[in-house]
Design an enzyme around this catalytic site. Structure first.
Site, PDB file in Angstrom:
ATOM      1  N   LYS A 144       0.838  -1.198   0.000  1.00  0.00           N
ATOM      2  CA  LYS A 144       0.000   0.000   0.000  1.00  0.00           C
ATOM      3  C   LYS A 144       0.876   1.253   0.000  1.00  0.00           C
ATOM      4  O   LYS A 144       0.687   2.161  -0.810  1.00  0.00           O
ATOM      5  CB  LYS A 144      -0.918   0.011   1.224  1.00  0.00           C
ATOM      6  CG  LYS A 144      -1.711  -1.270   1.459  1.00  0.00           C
ATOM      7  CD  LYS A 144      -2.715  -1.535   0.380  1.00  0.00           C
ATOM      8  CE  LYS A 144      -3.673  -2.648   0.764  1.00  0.00           C
ATOM      9  NZ  LYS A 144      -3.050  -3.966   0.990  1.00  0.00           N
ATOM     10  N   LYS A 196      -8.227   1.588   4.220  1.00  0.00           N
ATOM     11  CA  LYS A 196      -7.814   0.190   4.302  1.00  0.00           C
ATOM     12  C   LYS A 196      -6.539   0.060   5.116  1.00  0.00           C
ATOM     13  O   LYS A 196      -5.738   0.998   5.191  1.00  0.00           O
ATOM     14  CB  LYS A 196      -7.612  -0.389   2.897  1.00  0.00           C
ATOM     15  CG  LYS A 196      -6.666   0.387   1.999  1.00  0.00           C
ATOM     16  CD  LYS A 196      -6.736  -0.146   0.571  1.00  0.00           C
ATOM     17  CE  LYS A 196      -5.939   0.711  -0.392  1.00  0.00           C
ATOM     18  NZ  LYS A 196      -6.043   0.230  -1.794  1.00  0.00           N
ATOM     19  N   ARG A 214      -5.211  -5.856 -12.848  1.00  0.00           N
ATOM     20  CA  ARG A 214      -3.939  -6.378 -12.361  1.00  0.00           C
ATOM     21  C   ARG A 214      -2.978  -6.470 -13.546  1.00  0.00           C
ATOM     22  O   ARG A 214      -3.220  -7.194 -14.502  1.00  0.00           O
ATOM     23  CB  ARG A 214      -4.121  -7.747 -11.715  1.00  0.00           C
ATOM     24  CG  ARG A 214      -2.827  -8.530 -11.456  1.00  0.00           C
ATOM     25  CD  ARG A 214      -1.824  -7.838 -10.558  1.00  0.00           C
ATOM     26  NE  ARG A 214      -2.364  -7.460  -9.275  1.00  0.00           N
ATOM     27  CZ  ARG A 214      -2.488  -8.295  -8.233  1.00  0.00           C
ATOM     28  NH1 ARG A 214      -2.115  -9.555  -8.360  1.00  0.00           N
ATOM     29  NH2 ARG A 214      -2.973  -7.850  -7.087  1.00  0.00           N
ATOM     30  N   ARG A 227     -10.613  -7.120 -12.947  1.00  0.00           N
ATOM     31  CA  ARG A 227     -11.423  -7.823 -11.950  1.00  0.00           C
ATOM     32  C   ARG A 227     -12.600  -6.927 -11.569  1.00  0.00           C
ATOM     33  O   ARG A 227     -12.405  -5.778 -11.172  1.00  0.00           O
ATOM     34  CB  ARG A 227     -10.551  -8.164 -10.742  1.00  0.00           C
ATOM     35  CG  ARG A 227      -9.390  -9.086 -11.123  1.00  0.00           C
ATOM     36  CD  ARG A 227      -8.280  -9.071 -10.100  1.00  0.00           C
ATOM     37  NE  ARG A 227      -7.676  -7.745  -9.980  1.00  0.00           N
ATOM     38  CZ  ARG A 227      -6.748  -7.440  -9.066  1.00  0.00           C
ATOM     39  NH1 ARG A 227      -6.337  -8.357  -8.211  1.00  0.00           N
ATOM     40  NH2 ARG A 227      -6.253  -6.211  -9.017  1.00  0.00           N
ATOM     41  N   ARG A 238     -15.654  -3.962  -4.144  1.00  0.00           N
ATOM     42  CA  ARG A 238     -14.279  -4.429  -4.282  1.00  0.00           C
ATOM     43  C   ARG A 238     -14.163  -5.377  -5.472  1.00  0.00           C
ATOM     44  O   ARG A 238     -14.978  -6.271  -5.640  1.00  0.00           O
ATOM     45  CB  ARG A 238     -13.831  -5.137  -3.000  1.00  0.00           C
ATOM     46  CG  ARG A 238     -13.823  -4.259  -1.779  1.00  0.00           C
ATOM     47  CD  ARG A 238     -13.687  -5.051  -0.490  1.00  0.00           C
ATOM     48  NE  ARG A 238     -14.837  -5.919  -0.276  1.00  0.00           N
ATOM     49  CZ  ARG A 238     -14.972  -6.736   0.766  1.00  0.00           C
ATOM     50  NH1 ARG A 238     -14.020  -6.797   1.674  1.00  0.00           N
ATOM     51  NH2 ARG A 238     -16.048  -7.490   0.892  1.00  0.00           N
ATOM     52  N   ASP A 270      -1.857  -2.767  -9.366  1.00  0.00           N
ATOM     53  CA  ASP A 270      -3.309  -2.646  -9.397  1.00  0.00           C
ATOM     54  C   ASP A 270      -3.654  -1.253  -9.897  1.00  0.00           C
ATOM     55  O   ASP A 270      -3.237  -0.246  -9.300  1.00  0.00           O
ATOM     56  CB  ASP A 270      -3.912  -2.878  -8.016  1.00  0.00           C
ATOM     57  CG  ASP A 270      -3.854  -4.340  -7.607  1.00  0.00           C
ATOM     58  OD1 ASP A 270      -3.558  -5.190  -8.472  1.00  0.00           O
ATOM     59  OD2 ASP A 270      -4.099  -4.631  -6.418  1.00  0.00           O
ATOM     60  N   GLU A 284      -2.208   0.124  -5.977  1.00  0.00           N
ATOM     61  CA  GLU A 284      -1.321  -0.693  -5.146  1.00  0.00           C
ATOM     62  C   GLU A 284      -0.208  -1.253  -6.022  1.00  0.00           C
ATOM     63  O   GLU A 284      -0.352  -1.362  -7.250  1.00  0.00           O
ATOM     64  CB  GLU A 284      -2.057  -1.869  -4.485  1.00  0.00           C
ATOM     65  CG  GLU A 284      -3.038  -1.479  -3.403  1.00  0.00           C
ATOM     66  CD  GLU A 284      -3.633  -2.692  -2.691  1.00  0.00           C
ATOM     67  OE1 GLU A 284      -3.083  -3.816  -2.833  1.00  0.00           O
ATOM     68  OE2 GLU A 284      -4.645  -2.512  -1.994  1.00  0.00           O
ATOM     69  N   ASN A 296       1.862  -4.789  -5.757  1.00  0.00           N
ATOM     70  CA  ASN A 296       1.947  -6.058  -5.039  1.00  0.00           C
ATOM     71  C   ASN A 296       3.279  -6.737  -5.337  1.00  0.00           C
ATOM     72  O   ASN A 296       3.594  -7.010  -6.498  1.00  0.00           O
ATOM     73  CB  ASN A 296       0.795  -6.975  -5.470  1.00  0.00           C
ATOM     74  CG  ASN A 296      -0.555  -6.399  -5.063  1.00  0.00           C
ATOM     75  OD1 ASN A 296      -1.041  -6.676  -3.988  1.00  0.00           O
ATOM     76  ND2 ASN A 296      -1.141  -5.590  -5.932  1.00  0.00           N
TER      77      ASN A 296
END
Length: 310
Positions: free
Chosen positions: A118, A153, A203, A218, A226, A266, A274, A276
């Site tokens: 994050k 979050k 993604r 997604r 979400r 993301d 984000e 990852n």
């Protein structure tokens, strides 16, 4: 990795990596974090030799465990899911001992510690919507009041866990902030809400500094905002847009510099949300939809690094 007996082979990116490594003739050894131990400056593990099969009901065989040093291995893949807790950090310390003795660790242990999934996007504010990281509920409320519709979050979660959509008029705002910050004792992230989430949370995979040309979009499930597949979302592969490629051009060089050979960005609409680095997924879905072999690119890069180091 996490327990191999519990994975879903049709969508597990670690499994895709294992299949590719085995196809190339590499011997595979399986470890969980608790199998690692350090002794006199070296790191060892109870390892089991692993054989994998692309079969949804019978996908692996393991030998009896034996103790070996990690510096006997050419490559170690660190593919444990968050939470990013002290046990995870201790595992990176162990892996760093192996790295110091010549083993290639993917991703680099120091970078796994430094690149919080994050927080790391603060290095690329030109790619992001307004955001705030703080444990102070007053600051967080002011941020929500300024930007209206926001998401808050925790910094150490995954899969959409404990992600809240909030607004200034939300009667639950105070209790949400109290809960998620643990009464102003834990930093959290607030971001301006991106309306384009309805069109998918993309993604994008980065392999050795290069983006895969397709993203997995997604989409939120019924009654949710979400886009996480773990929360009931659906997915569809799409080509990268010019804006996606620009975001990749901003982020990828820094990932490569830090020894992060495999990462997942993301992107919602035109904005990075984000980065990852612990155990990004979506290899198998993109491979199947577009006839790719994403893990092959990862091992091409890894093998070249090992050859050059040798």
């Amino acid at each position: 990795m996490d327990p191999i007996s519990g994975i879903k082979t049709y969508k597990d990116s670690t499994f895709a990596m294992l299949l590719e490594a085995q196809q190339r003739g590499h011997a595979l050894y399986y470890m969980q974090p608790e199998d690692l131990f350090a002794k006199d400056g070296r790191v060892f593990a109870h390892m089991q030799q692993l054989e994998v099969r692309d079969n949804r009901t019978d996908w692996f065989s393991l030998s009896d465990a034996a103790i070996r040093s990690l510096d006997e291995l050419d490559i170690v893949l660190m593919r444990r899911d968050p939470p990013f807790d002290m046990d995870y950090i201790y595992a990176t310390y162990m892996l760093e001992l192996a790295e110091n003795r010549g083993t290639l660790v993917i991703n680099r242990p120091q970078s796994l510690r430094d690149a919080n999934e994050k927080f790391f996007i603060n290095n690329f504010p030109q790619c992001c919507v307004p955001m705030l990281i703080s444990s102070n509920s007053t600051l967080l409320r002011e941020f929500v009041a300024q930007h209206g519709h926001c998401v808050v979050k925790p910094l150490d979660g995954m899969g959409g866990e404990s992600v809240f959509q909030v607004s200034e008029a939300d009667l639950n705002l105070n209790v949400i902030l109290e809960t998620i910050t643990r009464h102003d004792s834990r930093p959290v992230m607030a971001q301006k809400f991106i309306d384009e989430i309805s069109s998918g949370d993309k993604r994008i995979l980065i392999v050795n500094g290069e983006p895969v040309p397709y993203a997995l979009a997604r989409f939120p499930g019924e009654g949710d905002f979400r886009g996480n597949l773990a929360k009931g979302g659906s997915s569809k592969g799409i080509p990268l847009s010019d804006r996606d490629l620009w975001i990749c051009s901003q982020v990828a060089p820094e990932l490569k510099r830090r020894g992060i050979l495999f990462a997942g960005l993301d992107v919602i609409g035109d904005w990075l949300s984000e980065v990852n680095v612990t155990s990004p997924t979506c290899i198998r879905e993109l491979d199947e939809q577009f006839g790719l072999n994403i893990a092959a690119g990862l091992f091409d890069a890894a093998e070249e690094i090992v050859r050059n180091a040798g």
